[in-house]
Design a protein around this motif. Structure first.
Motif, PDB file in Angstrom:
ATOM      1  N   CYS A   1     -11.879 -35.415  49.638  1.00  0.00           N
ATOM      2  CA  CYS A   1     -12.952 -34.448  49.410  1.00  0.00           C
ATOM      3  C   CYS A   1     -14.099 -35.063  48.602  1.00  0.00           C
ATOM      4  O   CYS A   1     -13.884 -35.985  47.822  1.00  0.00           O
ATOM      5  CB  CYS A   1     -12.422 -33.234  48.645  1.00  0.00           C
ATOM      6  SG  CYS A   1     -11.120 -32.342  49.510  1.00  0.00           S
TER       7      CYS A   1
ATOM      8  N   CYS B   1     -14.365 -31.494  52.499  1.00  0.00           N
ATOM      9  CA  CYS B   1     -13.141 -32.278  52.671  1.00  0.00           C
ATOM     10  C   CYS B   1     -13.003 -32.694  54.134  1.00  0.00           C
ATOM     11  O   CYS B   1     -13.338 -31.915  55.034  1.00  0.00           O
ATOM     12  CB  CYS B   1     -11.922 -31.457  52.266  1.00  0.00           C
ATOM     13  SG  CYS B   1     -11.960 -30.862  50.562  1.00  0.00           S
TER      14      CYS B   1
ATOM     15  N   GLN C   1     -10.107 -33.286  55.570  1.00  0.00           N
ATOM     16  CA  GLN C   1      -8.908 -32.585  56.033  1.00  0.00           C
ATOM     17  C   GLN C   1      -8.777 -31.293  55.228  1.00  0.00           C
ATOM     18  O   GLN C   1      -9.191 -31.243  54.063  1.00  0.00           O
ATOM     19  CB  GLN C   1      -7.656 -33.435  55.782  1.00  0.00           C
ATOM     20  CG  GLN C   1      -7.652 -34.772  56.483  1.00  0.00           C
ATOM     21  CD  GLN C   1      -7.590 -34.614  57.989  1.00  0.00           C
ATOM     22  OE1 GLN C   1      -6.856 -33.776  58.512  1.00  0.00           O
ATOM     23  NE2 GLN C   1      -8.389 -35.400  58.695  1.00  0.00           N
TER      24      GLN C   1
ATOM     25  N   GLN D   1     -11.821 -26.712  54.248  1.00  0.00           N
ATOM     26  CA  GLN D   1     -12.560 -27.966  54.253  1.00  0.00           C
ATOM     27  C   GLN D   1     -13.897 -27.885  53.536  1.00  0.00           C
ATOM     28  O   GLN D   1     -14.471 -28.920  53.218  1.00  0.00           O
ATOM     29  CB  GLN D   1     -12.789 -28.425  55.698  1.00  0.00           C
ATOM     30  CG  GLN D   1     -11.508 -28.904  56.350  1.00  0.00           C
ATOM     31  CD  GLN D   1     -11.757 -29.440  57.732  1.00  0.00           C
ATOM     32  OE1 GLN D   1     -11.675 -28.702  58.710  1.00  0.00           O
ATOM     33  NE2 GLN D   1     -12.064 -30.725  57.815  1.00  0.00           N
TER      34      GLN D   1
END
Length: 182
Positions: A27, A65, A67, A140
């Motif tokens: 992130c 982020c 993921q 995310q």
């Protein structure tokens, strides 16, 4: 020019410096303004009281982020009771407002107090976790407004020459399991 300032009164430059970008695992955190400038304060313009509020300034915080992740934040700065120190005598309060993770409204919880919701005030040593319906959110993208309020004792304005007052701090992305910073 310095003589001109002295005749007009005391000039204070107030600024708050923050980290522009921070990474944690997958992130990235960024703020819209790494520096908040409160500008020049002239002693004559200040109403006689024991303290002076410099007014709320707003910046925007984003976490992106790669993921889906749980998002937890803390602000690191010189602690002052229930806030952060601004220069030697002042106090700075920061509060997260209108936060969303992937477009979903966020409520804030303290990392070490599962299930308890808090207002979004960033306090020394405290990690706030983005939650919804009492559960940590996984997403995310976090967006939030950060309101910054500065209070100074009026005697902080009793200076003879141009003086710069500053507060410093950084936002940090942390794992929700991270211990509070000291």
């Amino acid at each position: 020019m310095a003589a001109k300032w002295r005749s007009a009164g005391v000039v204070l430059f107030c600024a708050l410096l923050m980290a522009q970008g921070v990474r944690a695992e997958n992130c990235r955190l960024s703020v819209s303004q790494p520096r908040l400038d409160y500008g020049v304060i002239r002693r004559e313009a200040v109403v006689q009281s024991t303290s002076v509020a410099l007014g709320t300034r707003t910046l925007h915080l984003n976490v992106v982020c790669t993921q889906p992740s749980m998002i937890a934040l803390r602000f690191i700065g010189a602690a002052d009771g229930q806030g952060f120190r601004f220069d030697r005598q002042g106090r700075m309060r920061l509060s997260l407002k209108h936060a969303q993770v992937d477009g979903r409204a966020v409520e804030w919880g303290v990392a070490h107090l599962p299930g308890e919701t808090v207002s979004g005030a960033l306090l020394p040593g405290q990690v706030l976790v983005a939650r919804a319906a009492g559960q940590a959110l996984v997403g995310q993208r976090l967006t939030a407004q950060v309101d910054v309020d500065i209070d100074l004792p009026s005697d902080a304005l009793q200076v003879r020459d141009e003086t710069r007052l500053e507060g410093r701090g950084t936002f940090e992305l942390v794992s929700p399991a991270a211990p509070p910073s000291r």
